[in-house]
Design a protein around this motif. Structure first.
Motif, PDB file in Angstrom:
ATOM      1  N   THR A   1      -3.220   4.179  -2.266  1.00  0.00           N
ATOM      2  CA  THR A   1      -3.341   3.193  -3.343  1.00  0.00           C
ATOM      3  C   THR A   1      -2.939   1.820  -2.827  1.00  0.00           C
ATOM      4  OG1 THR A   1      -2.790   4.854  -5.026  1.00  0.00           O
ATOM      5  CG2 THR A   1      -2.600   2.534  -5.662  1.00  0.00           C
ATOM      6  N   ILE A   2      -3.793   0.831  -3.066  1.00  0.00           N
ATOM      7  CA  ILE A   2      -3.402  -0.566  -2.824  1.00  0.00           C
ATOM      8  C   ILE A   2      -2.700  -1.044  -4.094  1.00  0.00           C
ATOM      9  CG2 ILE A   2      -4.172  -2.921  -2.371  1.00  0.00           C
ATOM     10  CD1 ILE A   2      -6.548  -1.758  -0.859  1.00  0.00           C
ATOM     11  N   SER A   3      -1.381  -1.203  -4.031  1.00  0.00           N
ATOM     12  CA  SER A   3      -0.612  -1.627  -5.209  1.00  0.00           C
ATOM     13  C   SER A   3      -0.801  -3.101  -5.488  1.00  0.00           C
ATOM     14  CB  SER A   3       0.880  -1.324  -5.003  1.00  0.00           C
ATOM     15  OG  SER A   3       1.076   0.041  -4.730  1.00  0.00           O
ATOM     16  N   SER A   4      -0.872  -3.893  -4.423  1.00  0.00           N
ATOM     17  CA  SER A   4      -1.069  -5.340  -4.564  1.00  0.00           C
ATOM     18  C   SER A   4      -1.820  -5.837  -3.352  1.00  0.00           C
ATOM     19  CB  SER A   4       0.276  -6.061  -4.676  1.00  0.00           C
ATOM     20  OG  SER A   4       0.121  -7.457  -4.559  1.00  0.00           O
ATOM     21  N   ILE A   5      -2.741  -6.763  -3.581  1.00  0.00           N
ATOM     22  CA  ILE A   5      -3.502  -7.297  -2.450  1.00  0.00           C
ATOM     23  C   ILE A   5      -2.703  -8.360  -1.697  1.00  0.00           C
ATOM     24  CG2 ILE A   5      -5.693  -6.805  -3.603  1.00  0.00           C
ATOM     25  CD1 ILE A   5      -5.939  -9.865  -4.073  1.00  0.00           C
ATOM     26  N   GLY A   6      -1.536  -8.779  -2.262  1.00  0.00           N
ATOM     27  CA  GLY A   6      -0.762  -9.845  -1.630  1.00  0.00           C
ATOM     28  C   GLY A   6      -1.313 -11.203  -1.999  1.00  0.00           C
TER      29      GLY A   6
ATOM     30  N   VAL B   1       0.841  -1.190   0.000  1.00  0.00           N
ATOM     31  CA  VAL B   1       0.000   0.000   0.000  1.00  0.00           C
ATOM     32  C   VAL B   1       0.887   1.255   0.000  1.00  0.00           C
ATOM     33  CG1 VAL B   1      -0.193   0.054   2.519  1.00  0.00           C
ATOM     34  CG2 VAL B   1      -2.009   1.073   1.123  1.00  0.00           C
ATOM     35  N   VAL B   2       0.378   2.322  -0.636  1.00  0.00           N
ATOM     36  CA  VAL B   2       1.114   3.587  -0.756  1.00  0.00           C
ATOM     37  C   VAL B   2       0.256   4.721  -0.186  1.00  0.00           C
ATOM     38  CG1 VAL B   2       2.170   5.234  -2.349  1.00  0.00           C
ATOM     39  CG2 VAL B   2       2.330   2.769  -2.810  1.00  0.00           C
ATOM     40  N   SER B   3       0.886   5.600   0.584  1.00  0.00           N
ATOM     41  CA  SER B   3       0.201   6.812   1.068  1.00  0.00           C
ATOM     42  C   SER B   3       0.452   7.943   0.068  1.00  0.00           C
ATOM     43  CB  SER B   3       0.732   7.220   2.443  1.00  0.00           C
ATOM     44  OG  SER B   3       0.595   6.165   3.371  1.00  0.00           O
TER      45      SER B   3
ATOM     46  N   GLY C   1      -1.121 -10.494   7.175  1.00  0.00           N
ATOM     47  CA  GLY C   1      -0.649  -9.431   8.051  1.00  0.00           C
ATOM     48  C   GLY C   1      -1.135  -8.059   7.636  1.00  0.00           C
ATOM     49  N   THR C   2      -0.629  -7.054   8.335  1.00  0.00           N
ATOM     50  CA  THR C   2      -0.986  -5.654   8.091  1.00  0.00           C
ATOM     51  C   THR C   2       0.207  -4.928   7.476  1.00  0.00           C
ATOM     52  OG1 THR C   2      -2.478  -5.646   9.991  1.00  0.00           O
ATOM     53  CG2 THR C   2      -1.757  -3.507   9.154  1.00  0.00           C
ATOM     54  N   SER C   3      -0.058  -4.191   6.403  1.00  0.00           N
ATOM     55  CA  SER C   3       0.991  -3.394   5.767  1.00  0.00           C
ATOM     56  C   SER C   3       0.642  -1.911   5.878  1.00  0.00           C
ATOM     57  CB  SER C   3       1.127  -3.773   4.282  1.00  0.00           C
ATOM     58  OG  SER C   3       1.548  -5.106   4.139  1.00  0.00           O
ATOM     59  N   TYR C   4       1.690  -1.082   5.968  1.00  0.00           N
ATOM     60  CA  TYR C   4       1.514   0.363   6.032  1.00  0.00           C
ATOM     61  C   TYR C   4       2.242   1.019   4.868  1.00  0.00           C
ATOM     62  CZ  TYR C   4      -0.082  -0.461  10.814  1.00  0.00           C
ATOM     63  OH  TYR C   4      -0.782  -0.905  11.921  1.00  0.00           O
ATOM     64  N   GLY C   5       1.682   2.108   4.402  1.00  0.00           N
ATOM     65  CA  GLY C   5       2.344   2.895   3.376  1.00  0.00           C
ATOM     66  C   GLY C   5       3.347   3.856   3.982  1.00  0.00           C
ATOM     67  N   ASN C   6       3.948   4.642   3.148  1.00  0.00           N
ATOM     68  CA  ASN C   6       4.859   5.681   3.590  1.00  0.00           C
ATOM     69  C   ASN C   6       4.102   6.712   4.435  1.00  0.00           C
ATOM     70  OD1 ASN C   6       3.734   5.996   0.836  1.00  0.00           O
ATOM     71  ND2 ASN C   6       4.387   8.130   1.134  1.00  0.00           N
TER      72      ASN C   6
ATOM     73  N   GLU D   1      -7.212 -12.193   0.078  1.00  0.00           N
ATOM     74  CA  GLU D   1      -8.140 -11.064  -0.017  1.00  0.00           C
ATOM     75  C   GLU D   1      -7.845 -10.014   1.048  1.00  0.00           C
ATOM     76  OE1 GLU D   1     -13.001 -10.335   0.163  1.00  0.00           O
ATOM     77  OE2 GLU D   1     -12.095 -12.204   0.867  1.00  0.00           O
ATOM     78  N   VAL D   2      -7.908  -8.727   0.637  1.00  0.00           N
ATOM     79  CA  VAL D   2      -7.781  -7.622   1.600  1.00  0.00           C
ATOM     80  C   VAL D   2      -9.099  -7.506   2.357  1.00  0.00           C
ATOM     81  CG1 VAL D   2      -7.508  -5.132   1.871  1.00  0.00           C
ATOM     82  CG2 VAL D   2      -6.066  -6.382   0.250  1.00  0.00           C
ATOM     83  N   THR D   3      -9.037  -7.701   3.641  1.00  0.00           N
ATOM     84  CA  THR D   3     -10.257  -7.688   4.460  1.00  0.00           C
ATOM     85  C   THR D   3     -10.529  -6.324   5.077  1.00  0.00           C
ATOM     86  OG1 THR D   3      -8.933  -8.471   6.333  1.00  0.00           O
ATOM     87  CG2 THR D   3     -10.073 -10.139   5.012  1.00  0.00           C
ATOM     88  N   GLU D   4      -9.510  -5.453   5.142  1.00  0.00           N
ATOM     89  CA  GLU D   4      -9.699  -4.116   5.707  1.00  0.00           C
ATOM     90  C   GLU D   4      -8.588  -3.202   5.183  1.00  0.00           C
ATOM     91  OE1 GLU D   4      -9.264  -1.907   9.991  1.00  0.00           O
ATOM     92  OE2 GLU D   4     -10.175  -3.921   9.984  1.00  0.00           O
ATOM     93  N   TYR D   5      -8.932  -1.946   4.958  1.00  0.00           N
ATOM     94  CA  TYR D   5      -7.937  -0.965   4.533  1.00  0.00           C
ATOM     95  C   TYR D   5      -8.440   0.426   4.891  1.00  0.00           C
ATOM     96  CZ  TYR D   5     -10.974  -0.055   0.486  1.00  0.00           C
ATOM     97  OH  TYR D   5     -12.038   0.268  -0.309  1.00  0.00           O
ATOM     98  N   GLY D   6      -7.559   1.412   4.740  1.00  0.00           N
ATOM     99  CA  GLY D   6      -7.939   2.783   5.058  1.00  0.00           C
ATOM    100  C   GLY D   6      -6.706   3.610   5.389  1.00  0.00           C
ATOM    101  N   HIS D   7      -6.899   4.630   6.257  1.00  0.00           N
ATOM    102  CA  HIS D   7      -5.814   5.470   6.722  1.00  0.00           C
ATOM    103  C   HIS D   7      -5.844   5.525   8.248  1.00  0.00           C
ATOM    104  CE1 HIS D   7      -5.864   6.949   2.533  1.00  0.00           C
ATOM    105  NE2 HIS D   7      -4.609   7.311   2.755  1.00  0.00           N
ATOM    106  N   CYS D   8      -4.691   5.630   8.847  1.00  0.00           N
ATOM    107  CA  CYS D   8      -4.595   5.851  10.291  1.00  0.00           C
ATOM    108  C   CYS D   8      -3.752   7.100  10.527  1.00  0.00           C
ATOM    109  CB  CYS D   8      -4.004   4.636  11.008  1.00  0.00           C
ATOM    110  SG  CYS D   8      -2.453   4.025  10.319  1.00  0.00           S
TER     111      CYS D   8
END
Length: 322
Positions: free
Chosen positions: A247-252, A229-231, A310-315, A255-262
């Motif tokens: 932007t979700i660049s790749s779902i891995g 994911v990219v911020s 797992g959980t991934s974070y963008g920049n 399936e992506v079960t949750e996404y957003g911003h923190c």
């Protein structure tokens, strides 16, 4: 005077004959437990009796015609044997060939021989090996156990597993094991594998004859990647809100079960801080409305995405509210 010379010579000859009569020459035998391969043989010989004179040379000789002598191929040892039993290695033999061998010993000019044995070298034989089953898997790594069933007609010099996307050989990627093993199980670690990829795996073993392979095993590696994911930039910044883009660049690999911003007023926010929550994500751009902000305050924001791996974070990006 001539008469006396003949008399002295006669006495010397008679004395020599008596000394010769007193000599007891060694007796040799070849034990029946010899070991034969395709190119080599190991033969154990024994002095049944060492006699009563010092041995100059002893060993074993062989040929392909019978009644071998020291004029044929031989392995020799100098001096008095330290023990009565000795083993000799016969090398550079021809596969599937009959040989004759005798042990020998020499005292002065006299050579004594043992009984003759006949042996036949084995035909050229490759090892027999089984590929086995995958027993463990980590990210990019497989652990697989193989089995050497028989070593063939000569010692195994290398063994392991080879792999590729089609039927592999030792020209593909392979593990290389060289510890002595003529029969039994061994384990290979296949490293640097790609996720979610089908591999064909075979055990292999090499001896002097060549390379043999085990059965083919097809294995699909599991996918163990979290999303990417990219911020992106943050727009519409006000005293209490802003619009964050990502932007979700790749779902891995699942399936992506949750996404957003923190976001947080301290760096590197996580999902334990305030966040937006969207479900069932797919690759592509998205936006989040950041609300409840304080005016004239610095905030740090990161996009995030979660799947079963797992959980991934963008920049990290930052803003200061109005």
């Amino acid at each position: 005077m001539l008469r006396y010379s003949w008399l002295i010579l006669l006495i010397f000859i008679m004395g020599a004959c008596k000394l010769e009569d007193q000599l007891v020459y060694p007796e040799l035998t070849i034990r029946p437990n010899w070991v034969v391969t395709d190119y080599d043989a190991t033969i154990t010989s024994e002095f049944v009796s060492l006699g009563n004179a010092s041995i100059n040379v002893y060993g074993i000789c062989w040929n392909k015609t019978g009644d071998p002598t020291t004029r044929d191929s031989l392995v020799s040892y100098s001096g008095q044997p330290p023990i009565e039993v000795f083993s000799s290695s016969l090398s550079d033999l021809s596969p599937a060939t009959t040989y004759y061998a005798r042990a020998f010993s020499r005292i002065g000019l006299k050579t004594s021989y043992s009984n003759q044995i006949t042996f036949k070298t084995l035909p050229i034989q490759l090892p027999s090996v089984s590929t086995g089953n995958v027993t463990d898997e980590a990210i990019g790594t497989l652990s697989i156990q193989g089995t050497i069933n028989t070593q063939g007609a000569s010692a195994i010099t290398e063994y392991g597993h080879c792999w590729g996307i089609s039927t592999p050989t030792i020209n593909n990627q392979r593990t290389i094991l060289t510890s002595t093993l003529s029969q039994g199980n061994f384990t290979s670690q296949l490293r640097g594998l790609n996720n979610n990829t089908k591999y064909v795996i075979r055990a292999y073993a090499k001896n002097a004859t060549g390379v043999s392979y085990g059965n083919e095993l097809t294995y699909i590696t599991s996918c163990k990647s979290a999303p990417t994911v990219v911020s992106n930039n943050i727009d519409n910044i006000s005293a209490q809100s802003a619009i964050a883009n990502g932007t979700i660049s790749s779902i891995g690999c699942s399936e992506v079960t949750e996404y957003g911003h923190c976001w947080s007023t301290t760096p590197n926010p996580t999902t334990a801080n305030q966040r937006t929550i969207f479900k069932q994500g797919s690759a592509g751009a998205f936006s989040s409305a950041l609300s409840g902000l304080s005016s004239k305050t610095a905030y740090y924001v990161r996009a995030y995405a979660i799947n079963s791996q797992g959980t991934s974070y963008g920049n990290q990006v930052s803003i200061i509210t109005l």
